[in-house]
Enzyme design. Structure first.
Site, PDB file in Angstrom:
ATOM      1  N   ARG A  46      20.499 -11.998 -42.328  1.00 45.45           N
ATOM      2  CA  ARG A  46      20.196 -11.131 -41.097  1.00 45.45           C
ATOM      3  C   ARG A  46      20.928 -11.712 -39.965  1.00 45.45           C
ATOM      4  O   ARG A  46      21.184 -11.109 -39.052  1.00 45.45           O
ATOM      5  CB  ARG A  46      18.520 -11.533 -40.614  1.00 45.45           C
ATOM      6  CG  ARG A  46      17.581 -10.981 -41.587  1.00 45.45           C
ATOM      7  CD  ARG A  46      16.061 -11.107 -40.978  1.00 45.45           C
ATOM      8  NE  ARG A  46      15.608 -12.301 -41.325  1.00 45.45           N
ATOM      9  CZ  ARG A  46      14.854 -12.935 -42.395  1.00 45.45           C
ATOM     10  NH1 ARG A  46      14.759 -12.201 -43.500  1.00 45.45           N
ATOM     11  NH2 ARG A  46      14.364 -14.159 -42.346  1.00 45.45           N
ATOM     12  N   LYS A 136       9.089  -6.052 -25.152  1.00 45.13           N
ATOM     13  CA  LYS A 136       8.747  -4.922 -25.683  1.00 45.13           C
ATOM     14  C   LYS A 136       7.314  -5.040 -26.293  1.00 45.13           C
ATOM     15  O   LYS A 136       7.382  -5.978 -27.193  1.00 45.13           O
ATOM     16  CB  LYS A 136       9.896  -4.334 -26.616  1.00 45.13           C
ATOM     17  CG  LYS A 136       9.519  -2.863 -27.262  1.00 45.13           C
ATOM     18  CD  LYS A 136      10.346  -2.577 -28.449  1.00 45.13           C
ATOM     19  CE  LYS A 136       9.468  -2.698 -29.714  1.00 45.13           C
ATOM     20  NZ  LYS A 136      10.269  -2.231 -30.789  1.00 45.13           N
ATOM     21  N   GLU A 177       6.111   1.134 -25.202  1.00 46.48           N
ATOM     22  CA  GLU A 177       6.267   1.927 -26.342  1.00 46.48           C
ATOM     23  C   GLU A 177       4.938   2.632 -26.851  1.00 46.48           C
ATOM     24  O   GLU A 177       4.427   1.947 -27.708  1.00 46.48           O
ATOM     25  CB  GLU A 177       7.323   1.166 -27.391  1.00 46.48           C
ATOM     26  CG  GLU A 177       7.537   2.171 -28.175  1.00 46.48           C
ATOM     27  CD  GLU A 177       8.449   1.497 -29.256  1.00 46.48           C
ATOM     28  OE1 GLU A 177       8.615   0.437 -29.222  1.00 46.48           O
ATOM     29  OE2 GLU A 177       8.909   2.201 -30.039  1.00 46.48           O
ATOM     30  N   LYS A 219       9.386   3.633 -23.322  1.00 43.75           N
ATOM     31  CA  LYS A 219       9.945   3.926 -24.421  1.00 43.75           C
ATOM     32  C   LYS A 219       9.271   4.843 -25.193  1.00 43.75           C
ATOM     33  O   LYS A 219       8.340   4.352 -26.166  1.00 43.75           O
ATOM     34  CB  LYS A 219      10.374   2.556 -25.229  1.00 43.75           C
ATOM     35  CG  LYS A 219      11.140   2.919 -26.542  1.00 43.75           C
ATOM     36  CD  LYS A 219      11.382   1.648 -27.190  1.00 43.75           C
ATOM     37  CE  LYS A 219      11.998   1.867 -28.487  1.00 43.75           C
ATOM     38  NZ  LYS A 219      12.842   0.510 -29.030  1.00 43.75           N
TER      39      LYS A 219
END
Ligand code: 13P
Length: 338
Positions: A46, A136, A177, A219
C-alpha cells in the site's frame, strides 16, 4: 503555502481547475483493488503504490488536495520522507478521511448510517497536529424499493453536519460527501429525487449546526441512471440534470463542489465534468475528488512491479491533467489519444 483559515484552504484546493485525489481507501477496499491486479494487500505494498502516486509529475498544478487513510498519513516513503510531506512538496494539501464506516439502521432494511462521531474531536486534533488541512466524511444513500427513507437521509445528514462543525472547530475544512449510489436499475429521475432530498436535508442541518459554508466543500454524486438501468442517460442529460439539482439546492457561497466518480469510467467522469463546466451558470468551482476515475489506469499499469512505476505515474498524471481541463471546461475527447 500560508493558508491562515478554512475559507482560504477551501479556495486553495479548487483554485485554477485543480481537484482532489481520493486515496483514502480503507485497508479492505484497497485490498479489493490490489486483488484485481494480483498484488498482496500488505502495508508495504500500500505504501509503495501510494508513494508512486504522490510522486507523479502530474500531481503538480492539477491536484490541490489528497485524501488519506489513517495508515497513510503516518507512513514514510522508502527514503524515510513522510508521505504527507511528499504531497506538500507537490503543492497539494494533505487531508484525512475521518468517518468510521457504515452501520445498519434499525427498521430500515438495506440502509446504513455512517458512524465515527465518538472520539472525533481527539482524532481531529491529532490529524491537525500532523498537518492535515481538510477532512472527509462519506454518507451512503441507496436507491431501491421504498428507499431512501426520510429516516436514513435525516440520520446521515445530521451526522455530516455534526462532523463538519467539529472539523471547522479544529481549523480544518470539512468535505461533506452525501453519496447516492449508482447501484441498481433506477432511472435518472429517481437519482435526481434522492440527490435532491439528500442535499436539501444536508444544507438545512449544516445551517442548524452553524457550519461556515464558505469553509466547506461538497462532494456529491452526479445525477445519473442506475448502473444496471437498460436506458443510460447521455452525457448532456447527466450534465444538465446534475447542474439543475445542484443549482436548486446548493448555496451560492459554497466555494467548491468536488464530485466523486462512484464507479463511472474514467472517460465518462471527465466528460460529465467537462460538459457541466462548458454549460456554466453557477458560482462555485466545479471540480473532482475522484478515487477510481483517477487511479484505475495507474493501478492496472503498476501490477505491483517497481519497473512499471513510471508508466503507472504517467497514467495518473494524464488523468489528473484531463480532469483539470474538465474543471475548466477545456477538455476534448481527442486529448485522450496519446
Ligand atoms: P470514487 O471516485 O472511486 O467514487 O471514490 C471517491 C471517494 O472518495 C469515495 O468516498
Amino acid at each position: 503555502m500560508s493558508l491562515s483559515n478554512i475559507e482560504e484552504i477551501a479556495i486553495f484546493i479548487v483554485a485554477d481547475g485543480k481537484g482532489i485525489l481520493a486515496a483514502d481507501e480503507s485497508n479492505p477496499t484497497c485490498g479489493k483493488r490490489f486483488d484485481s491486479i494480483g498484488v498482496d494487500p500488505t502495508e508495504e505494498n500500500r505504501r509503495d503504490y501510494r508513494e508512486l502516486l504522490f510522486r507523479s509529475k502530474g500531481m503538480k498544478g492539477n491536484i490541490g488536495g489528497v485524501i488519506l487513510f489513517d495508515e497513510t498519513i503516518r507512513q514514510k516513503a522508502k527514503d524515510g520522507t513522510l508521505l504527507r510531506d511528499i504531497i506538500s512538496d507537490q503543492g497539494a494539501l494533505p487531508g484525512i478521511k475521518v468517518d468510521k464506516g457504515l452501520q445498519p439502521i434499525e427498521d430500515c432494511p438495506n440502509e446504513t448510517v455512517t458512524v465515527g462521531l465518538d472520539g472525533l474531536d481527539e482524532r481531529l486534533k491529532e490529524y491537525s497536529s500532523m498537518g492535515a488541512k481538510f477532512t472527509k466524511w462519506r454518507a451512503v444513500i441507496n436507491i431501491g424499493d421504498g428507499i431512501p427513507t426520510d429516516k436514513c437521509i435525516d440520520a446521515n445528514m445530521q451526522a455530516l453536519a455534526d462532523y463538519a462543525k467539529c472539523a471547522q472547530d479544529n481549523g480544518m475544512v470539512p468535505i461533506v460527501e452525501p453519496e447516492v449510489l449508482m447501484d441498481g436499475e433506477h432511472n435518472i429521475e429517481q437519482c435526481f429525487d434522492a440527490t435532491e432530498r439528500s442535499l436539501k436535508s444536508l444544507f438545512s442541518h449544516l445551517e442548524k449546526a452553524s457550519v461556515n459554508i464558505k469553509g466547506t466543500l461538497l462532494k456529491p454524486n452526479m445525477v445519473t441512471s442506475g448502473k444496471d438501468a437498460t436506458d443510460q442517460a447521455s452525457v448532456e442529460e447527466v450534465a444538465q440534470k446534475t447542474l439543475d439539482c445542484l443549482i436548486a439546492n446548493v448555496p451560492a457561497e459554497l466555494p467548491g463542489i468536488t464530485f466523486l466518480s462512484g464507479g463511472q469510467s474514467e472517460i465518462l467522469a471527465t466528460a460529465h465534468l467537462d460538459a457541466m463546466n462548458k454549460i456554466g451558470g453557477f458560482s462555485w468551482k466545479l471540480s473532482f475528488s475522484y478515487g477510481r476515475a483517477l487511479q484505475a489506469a495507474a493501478l492496472k499499469a503498476w501490477e505491483g512491479k517497481s519497473e512499471n512505476e513510471f508508466i503507472s505515474q504517467d497514467e495518473l498524471s494524464h488523468r489528473a491533467e484531463m480532469n483539470k481541463l474538465a474543471s475548466l471546461g477545456q477538455w476534448e475527447q481527442e486529448l485522450e489519444d496519446r
